[in-house]
Design an enzyme around this catalytic site. Structure first.
Site, PDB file in Angstrom:
ATOM      1  CB  CYS A  77      -3.093 -36.142 -12.989  1.00 33.59           C
ATOM      2  SG  CYS A  77      -3.925 -37.641 -12.527  1.00 33.59           S
TER       3      CYS A  77
ATOM      4  CD  GLU B 238      -0.887 -30.908 -15.117  1.00 37.22           C
ATOM      5  OE1 GLU B 238      -0.472 -30.236 -14.161  1.00 37.22           O
ATOM      6  OE2 GLU B 238      -1.307 -32.072 -15.002  1.00 37.22           O
TER       7      GLU B 238
ATOM      8  CD  GLU C  26       0.611 -40.718  -7.102  1.00 34.36           C
ATOM      9  OE1 GLU C  26       0.735 -40.543  -8.325  1.00 34.36           O
ATOM     10  OE2 GLU C  26       0.928 -41.761  -6.522  1.00 34.36           O
TER      11      GLU C  26
ATOM     12  CE  LYS D  55      -5.259 -27.994   1.796  1.00 34.92           C
ATOM     13  NZ  LYS D  55      -6.403 -27.381   1.096  1.00 34.92           N
TER      14      LYS D  55
END
Ligand code: NAP
Ligand code: MG
Length: 497
Positions: A301, A399, A266, A191
């Protein structure tokens, strides 16, 4: 290809015909009731395609097809050499469609075409090749055992693997999951993010043409709900997720609520880039520090979003950093000269700007701080640097996933390590030093899945496991270790007499 211009890419874009249907059981299919969502380009807001909006019926259907293919052993039952040959054919086909796939990725995700043609698409093909090449070379173990026993320790495919991936490196993050999962014989339901589904949809056809049997590789575009349904599905054996820590926590819960499927995450990061006073090359370090936060619009990331600099060299270093940042200027992503593309959508753009507003209150703005306008339209943010950031300020802890850097000064190596580790994340870190002992000692103390010494974001080859400590996730993508995620260990004991 290198001499293609903006006009060439625009002409190619105008001539593209874009597939928006799901790919399940070897065929493109509409979602039930022909439900679709508009897939828009961050470049100019244009609707690129109407894409199948997959929900419960499609998830069930795809998981069933994947299960059937697995049970019938049409893929996992093939000799590894045969699977390798098919995967290599697929990788070659991805390379042969480089322009088309890179263009789709650029249109869909706003990434510079100079990056999608050199990093994202070739990187995905390379990942498929790497795991294809590995799979006929790895054996199991014969374990020490009683003399009347033969003890085999083997790895077997886990079954149906769901892969749910984000929009910052759509084809590449997907490949990091499906390549190892398919190589060892699993069936996969992928997906992609609803913000960037197009390359995943396109390569499904190429997989089929290369000889991957029906049901083995399925692509279900859709929103977060489709990801949730996969994570809750009782017949999915493993979910491999890349995305935010917030959703990663939900994925673990869904697994617990359903069938305890294997969960591999992750997740996000807030990676420290530490420049010690004995940094061997301030120019190179400044260039790397700029790349660490401004490459891919900071939608990384591993973004080196916290720059920790020794107080004594800070002023000199920031001068160089600001000069290096000039190499990143927002521009039309279809222009091969563009180093910084568009922000993926309005929500992300607003989020980045709101962090910048916080930064103005919490710290001292050194560079940027504004939205940038580009003739093509779309949403862009200038490379932004905040100096004098307290390490407990919001912009230094959370983040942002945008081109916003926090600079934090330190006085001692111990202080730098303490600040670096004072985070809920642990994806990556870097340290710059001329001293070999310091390099080793600091690397050992940094709690992160990847540590770079005197570089940043190196290691584009597949040999290095990639993933995080703490809330940056669990398990590792890339390298042979990735195969551990998609296999079960089996002990087989044969009694000889
Ligand atoms: P996200 O919001 O967590 O979404 C990731 C994927 O999960 C998307 O496909 C999303 O679908 C889907 N999703 C959303 N809600 C869900 C739910 N409740 N259940 C199941 N699936 C759900 O992350 P993102 O904004 O796309 O990506 C940015 C994040 O990814 C950042 O935190 C970044 O650090 C992380 N990332 C990590 C790595 C790594 O290797 N560690 C690499 C790249 C990115 P929709 O998008 O369609 O809603
Ligand atoms: Mg898009």
């Amino acid at each position: 290809m290198n001499d293609m211009t903006l006009t060439d890419w625009q002409a190619k874009a105008a001539a593209l015909s874009i597939e928006g249907r799901a790919f399940v059981d070897g065929v493109y299919r509409d979602a039930s009731g022909s439900r679709t969502f508009d897939c828009k380009s961050p470049i100019d807001g244009r609707v690129l395609a109407r894409v199948a909006d997959c929900g419960e019926a499609e998830v069930d259907f795809a998981v069933e097809a994947a299960r059937r293919a697995f049970d019938e052993r049409t893929w996992c039952g093939l000799d590894p050499r045969r699977r390798k040959a098919i995967l290599l054919r697929w990788a070659a086909s991805i390379r042969a469609h480089l322009d088309e796939l890179a263009l789709l990725e650029t249109l869909d995700a706003g990434k510079p075409i100079g990056d999608t043609t050199t990093v994202d698409v070739p990187g995905a093909a390379y990942c498929v090749e790497w795991f294809a090449e590995a799979i006929d070379k790895i054996g199991g173990e014969v374990a020490p055992a009683d003399q009347h026993l033969v003890g085999l320790v083997t790895r077997e495919p886990i079954g149906v693997v769901a892969a749910v991936v984000p929009w910052n490196f759509p084809i590449l993050m997907a490949a990091w999951k499906f390549a190892p999962a398919l190589a060892v014989g699993n069936s996969v339901v992928l997906k992609p993010s609803e913000k960037s589904p197009l390359t995943a949809i396109r390569i499904a056809q190429l997989a089929h043409e290369a000889g991957i049997p029906a049901g083995v590789f399925n692509v279900l575009p859709g929103g977060g709900e489709a990801g949730k349904l996969l994570a809750l599905h009782r017949d999915v054996d493993c979910i491999a997720f890349t995305g935010s820590t917030k959703v990663g926590k939900l994925i673990m819960q869904y697994a617990g609520q359903s069938n305890l499927k294997r969960v591999w995450l992750e997740l996000g990061g807030k990676s420290p880039n530490i420049v010690l006073a004995d940094c061997p090359d301030l120019d190179r370090a400044a260039k790397a520090a700029a790349g660490a936060i401004f490459y891919n619009m900071g939608e990384m990331c591993t973004a080196g979003s916290r720059l920790l600099v020794a107080r004594g060299i800070k002023e000199a270093f920031l001068d160089k950093l600001v000069r290096a940042a000039a190499g990143y200027r927002p521009g039309n992503p279809l222009d091969p000269r563009t180093s910084m593309g568009a922000i993926i959508d309005r929500a992300q753009f607003d989020r980045v700007l709101s962090y910048i507003e916080d930064g103005r209150k919490e710290a001292s703005l050194l560079l940027g701080g504004e939205a940038a306008s580009v003739v093509s339209g779309g949403l862009y943010v200038e490379p932004t640097i905040f100096d004098e950031v307290r390490h407990d300020a919001g912009i230094a802890r959370e983040e942002i996933f945008g081109p916003v850097l926090s600079v934090i000064a330190f006085d001692t190596v111990d202080e730098a390590v303490r600040i670096a580790n004072d985070t809920e994340y642990g994806l990556a870190a870097a340290v710059w030093t001329s001293d070999l002992t310091t390099a080793h000692e600091v690397s050992r103390r940094l709690r992160a899945g990847t540590v770079w010494v005197n570089c940043y974001d190196e290691g584009g080859d597949m040999n290095f496991p990639f993933g995080g400590y703490r809330q940056s996730g669990n398990g590792r993508d890339k390298s042979l270790h990735a195969l551990e995620k998609y296999t079960e260990l089996k002990s087989t004991l044969l009694r000889l007499r």
